[in-house]
Design a protein around this motif. Sequence first.
Motif, short mmCIF file in Angstrom:
data_model
loop_
_atom_site.label_atom_id
_atom_site.label_comp_id
_atom_site.label_asym_id
_atom_site.label_seq_id
_atom_site.Cartn_x
_atom_site.Cartn_y
_atom_site.Cartn_z
N VAL A 331 0.81 -1.20 0.00
CA VAL A 331 0.00 0.00 0.00
C VAL A 331 0.85 1.26 0.00
O VAL A 331 0.38 2.35 -0.33
CB VAL A 331 -0.95 0.00 1.22
CG1 VAL A 331 -0.18 0.16 2.52
CG2 VAL A 331 -2.04 1.05 1.08
N VAL A 332 2.14 1.14 0.36
CA VAL A 332 3.02 2.30 0.49
C VAL A 332 3.85 2.47 -0.80
O VAL A 332 4.58 1.55 -1.18
CB VAL A 332 3.97 2.15 1.69
CG1 VAL A 332 4.89 3.35 1.81
CG2 VAL A 332 3.16 1.97 2.97
N PRO A 333 3.76 3.60 -1.46
CA PRO A 333 4.52 3.79 -2.69
C PRO A 333 6.02 3.57 -2.52
O PRO A 333 6.67 3.00 -3.41
CB PRO A 333 4.21 5.24 -3.08
CG PRO A 333 2.87 5.51 -2.48
CD PRO A 333 2.85 4.75 -1.19
N ALA A 334 6.58 3.99 -1.39
CA ALA A 334 8.02 3.79 -1.18
C ALA A 334 8.37 2.31 -1.11
O ALA A 334 9.45 1.89 -1.58
CB ALA A 334 8.46 4.50 0.10
N ALA A 335 7.50 1.50 -0.55
CA ALA A 335 7.74 0.06 -0.50
C ALA A 335 7.64 -0.56 -1.89
O ALA A 335 8.44 -1.44 -2.25
CB ALA A 335 6.75 -0.60 0.45
N VAL A 336 6.68 -0.11 -2.68
CA VAL A 336 6.57 -0.60 -4.05
C VAL A 336 7.84 -0.29 -4.84
O VAL A 336 8.39 -1.15 -5.54
CB VAL A 336 5.33 0.01 -4.74
CG1 VAL A 336 5.31 -0.33 -6.22
CG2 VAL A 336 4.05 -0.45 -4.05
N ALA A 337 8.34 0.92 -4.66
CA ALA A 337 9.57 1.31 -5.36
C ALA A 337 10.75 0.47 -4.89
O ALA A 337 11.60 0.05 -5.70
CB ALA A 337 9.85 2.80 -5.13
N ALA A 338 10.83 0.22 -3.60
CA ALA A 338 11.94 -0.58 -3.06
C ALA A 338 11.90 -2.01 -3.58
O ALA A 338 12.94 -2.59 -3.93
CB ALA A 338 11.90 -0.56 -1.54
N THR A 339 10.71 -2.59 -3.67
CA THR A 339 10.60 -3.96 -4.16
C THR A 339 10.90 -4.03 -5.65
O THR A 339 11.53 -4.99 -6.13
CB THR A 339 9.18 -4.51 -3.87
OG1 THR A 339 8.98 -4.50 -2.46
CG2 THR A 339 9.02 -5.93 -4.38
#
Length: 448
Positions: A331-339
Amino acid sequence: MSGGRAGSTSSAPRSTPRPVTAPRVWADALARHDLPAMPVAGTGPLVVVAAHPDDETLGTAGFTAAAHGAGAEVRVVVATDGEAAFPGLDREERAALGRARRRELRDALTSLGLDDVDVTWLGLPDSDLAAHHGVLVDALRPVLAGATTCLAPWTEDPHPDHAAAGTAAAAAAPVTTHCWSYPIWACVWGSPDEVGPPWHRAARHDLSQAQARRKREAIARFGTQVATAPDGGPPILPPQVLAHFDTGVELFWRAPRRTGAPAARFADLYATPGGDPWATRTSWYERRKRAVALSCLPRQHYDSAAEPGCGTGELTRELAGRCGAVVASDVVPAAVAATRAATAGLPHVTVRADALPGPGAIPLGTDLAVMSEVLYYLSAADLHATLDLLAAAVVPGGDVLVVHWRGWPAEAPHDARAVRARFDADERFELLVDHVDTEFLAHVHRRR
């Protein structure tokens, strides 16, 4: 404790007192439940919410003193002055009673060694807190700001002011605060069978002999409550009631959030330097947890995996080595980018912004769903919907791997045991693997 004679509310005339439950009834119930100890270390700042002067002493004195002795900053906030304890008093007499009860609380804190504790007096009407819910919530928010732990009266306590104070504290507490409830009249007036305590989220504090002695001394400071009433009637706290607060044990119940953890909370965490709030790339706990979780999978290879709550993508990358396709989401854009960065160069991995129980988080035809430290953050309704989603999306014979930290995050409505119980009670899933570790649980359920 306020609100008229024991067995009545302050808005009612003197009535026949309710029967008092023998303390041994609760002692026997406690002996039948292996309750964990209330955590003393790391409890501060600790805020104790009371509806009336003496609630905090009766329900939490031993624990509060122990936390203070361990170095916790303690704050006490009292919603009313307890001026309505004796309904027959006139206006001036009620005001005098309120002033006396304020003095008694300060004396009680001194007896407990809590002289330096800050007390916030809200001065709201005794026996009418429910009608002042919004005002009470607004007044509690600044006191609770930055609190690690909050102790408040149980929301199901039979005294309406206690219930109102507990409800307001839950509404005012920050998402990062661990909230606990303490009972007062519930244990005095009811048996465990009648009260129905939530034993699955209960904890106890066992008082040392010194703590028990100081607690007795502190309670005795409330002369207006333990002495004969102004009209010659029995005290608010007669000996048979006081016996409930002199058992050497204080009982607390976790008061979990009713709503799921807000996405903004996780966005704030990922905004910290390094963008890895749980040190998933470096900590031994995280690396070992991934290794154990992957070893729990009964099959070497899966065709299609889904990983909601993918975080930084460390587990996603390792799943990719055992799966024909992986759909990871967060749900967190920063987590999506990190993955996406962690799985760059792996064309069979798809990373998307999505949240449970959205259907995109677990596509139809999945034969492996992996959820690591995510399900206890969901609301009860979303957890129920996620189980339905798993049953619909995971193919018969497919596996569901769930990993939980064994603590209870402040933001979470559930703990690991509660989530595990939901799977065990669902006949659509069959338990295959059950791993119990000192710090985490891992279990694999197969879709029937």
